[in-house]
Scaffold this active site. Structure first.
Site, mmCIF file in Angstrom:
data_model
loop_
_atom_site.group_PDB
_atom_site.id
_atom_site.type_symbol
_atom_site.label_atom_id
_atom_site.label_comp_id
_atom_site.label_asym_id
_atom_site.label_seq_id
_atom_site.Cartn_x
_atom_site.Cartn_y
_atom_site.Cartn_z
ATOM 1 N N LYS A 1 41.178 66.859 56.640
ATOM 2 C CA LYS A 1 39.930 66.321 57.183
ATOM 3 C C LYS A 1 40.193 65.484 58.428
ATOM 4 C CE LYS A 1 40.534 61.949 55.653
ATOM 5 N NZ LYS A 1 40.425 60.686 56.427
ATOM 6 N N THR B 1 34.692 60.739 58.052
ATOM 7 C CA THR B 1 35.600 60.619 59.198
ATOM 8 C C THR B 1 35.077 61.344 60.436
ATOM 9 O OG1 THR B 1 36.880 62.473 58.310
ATOM 10 C CG2 THR B 1 37.684 60.267 57.834
#
Length: 386
Positions: A204, A261
């Site tokens: 990620k 994120t």
């Protein structure tokens, strides 16, 4: 402040950065006895006097249940007094730290070892699970526990509601880690796919760089939503080819952490991408960032993994080329958007070779300590039930 009836533990937190500090504070506030290790003697002295971190979360007054240690690595006597070892150092430093600690991890009873780093070792393409096996042996690796999920440090120290995934090949260890951390403001959900959880947490960060780049170029909500969704599809494809469960990527460690994120300037990896999109050089960004962005190093290890598995991961490949081959950001975007139409969801047919090799290294095709009770895991192996 704690409302948990869980017996209190002595916890050694290795790493006094942003995340290690906030987790130490959380555990201290839960009335655990916490020792926070740093290799910086100035930090150790300052923290023990002021109960503040001079480098991270500077405005926060930390729990008085925390005592700082360092700069030497804690000795065997100290380590063996601990019920929990929490590793909050960058992935690239995990091997060195575990090698130094390994002589202290002897005897019948192992401390609960929890890892919160998110990355892939650059030189070996190893996940942390494999690094643990290489340095400390298969038994320690089988009992290691991993925590991941959408959890910014600055929000944890303000006790804002947060949830994480906790996974281990030894289910009882994941449950124990959950008990250590779980509070009304910090919910834990357990699972048995540490390989998937590790991959989700590492990958990620790469896609957060892509989202930051898009914002830096001036693109808006449509583009961000596209990158998050297509990033999740790539993460799931890569993880499934590796041998992880695709369901893991739909959880907190996968889509939860990816969304966080990719959507916030508080993310270091997003910030790297944003500054790249604004035209800054990577060397200047890294030099002035102030903390580690694991997506930069992960992109290098990930490229080797997807090449080995022959997985088409176009976004990850473009990020690698921007970071390490000097490819122009705008050119990268143009080429991504110019690709021909394709199926939206397409999991690989060949799956599991990497995970099977890792589990074999961990001895999970044999019994542990004479215990031959087994169950079938998502990795396609019979895994002992501790």
């Amino acid at each position: 402040m704690s409302s948990s009836p869980t017996p209190k533990s002595r916890v050694l937190v290795l790493g006094a950065g942003n995340f290690g500090s906030c987790l130490a504070d959380h555990l201290g506030d839960c009335e655990h006895e916490v020792f926070l290790w740093s290799r910086d003697p100035g930090f150790v002295e300052y923290f023990n006097v002021h109960h503040r971190n001079p480098n991270y979360l500077k405005d926060h007054a930390f729990s008085t249940n925390i005592h700082a240690l360092g700069p030497e690595i804690p000795n065997k006597e100290t380590v063996q007094q601990m019920e929990v070892l929490l590793f909050a150092i960058p992935t690239q430093g995990i091997r060195e730290t575990l090698t130094k600690l390994q002589p202290s991890l002897t005897g019948e009873k192992l401390p609960l070892m929890i890892f919160v780093n998110k990355g892939i070792e650059t030189g070996t393409q190893a996940l942390t699970l494999e690094i643990i096996a290489d340095t400390c042996g298969s038994r320690v690796a089988r009992e290691a526990t991993f925590i991941s999920g959408p959890s910014f440090a600055k929000e944890i120290v303000r006790r804002q509601p947060t949830s994480v995934s906790v996974a281990s090949l030894t289910e009882s260890r994941a449950e124990k880690a959950s008990e250590v951390f779980h509070q009304p403001w910090f919910r834990c959900y357990t699972g048995r796919d540490p390989i998937g959880l590790e991959l989700a947490g590492a990958l990620k960060n790469v896609y957060a760089i892509a989202a930051g780049m898009a914002d830096g170029l001036g693109f808006e909500n449509n583009t961000r939503a596209m990158l998050i969704t297509r990033g999740l599809a790539e993460m799931t494809k890569i993880g499934t080819a590796y041998g992880a469960s695709p369901l893991t990527f739909l959880g907190l460690a996968g889509v939860g952490d990816l969304f966080l994120t990719c959507s916030s300037p508080s993310s270091r990896n997003y910030t790297v991408g944003y500054r790249l999109g604004k035209g800054e050089a990577l060397e200047d960004i890294i030099r002035t960032l102030g903390s580690v962005a694991e997506g930069v190093t992960t992109a290098k290890g990930l490229k080797k993994i997807i090449d080995e598995m022959d997985v088409n991961a176009s976004i990850a490949t473009e990020i690698y080329q921007v970071l390490y081959e000097g490819k122009d950001v705008k050119t990268s975007v143009q080429e991504l958007m110019s690709r021909p139409p394709s199926r939206e969801l397409d999991l690989p047919e060949k799956t599991g070779d990497h995970a099977k090799g890792l589990l074999k290294k961990l001895g999970l095709d044999t019994s542990i300590n004479g215990d031959i009770v087994k169950h079938t895991s998502q990795y396609g192996h019979e895994c002992p039930v501790p």
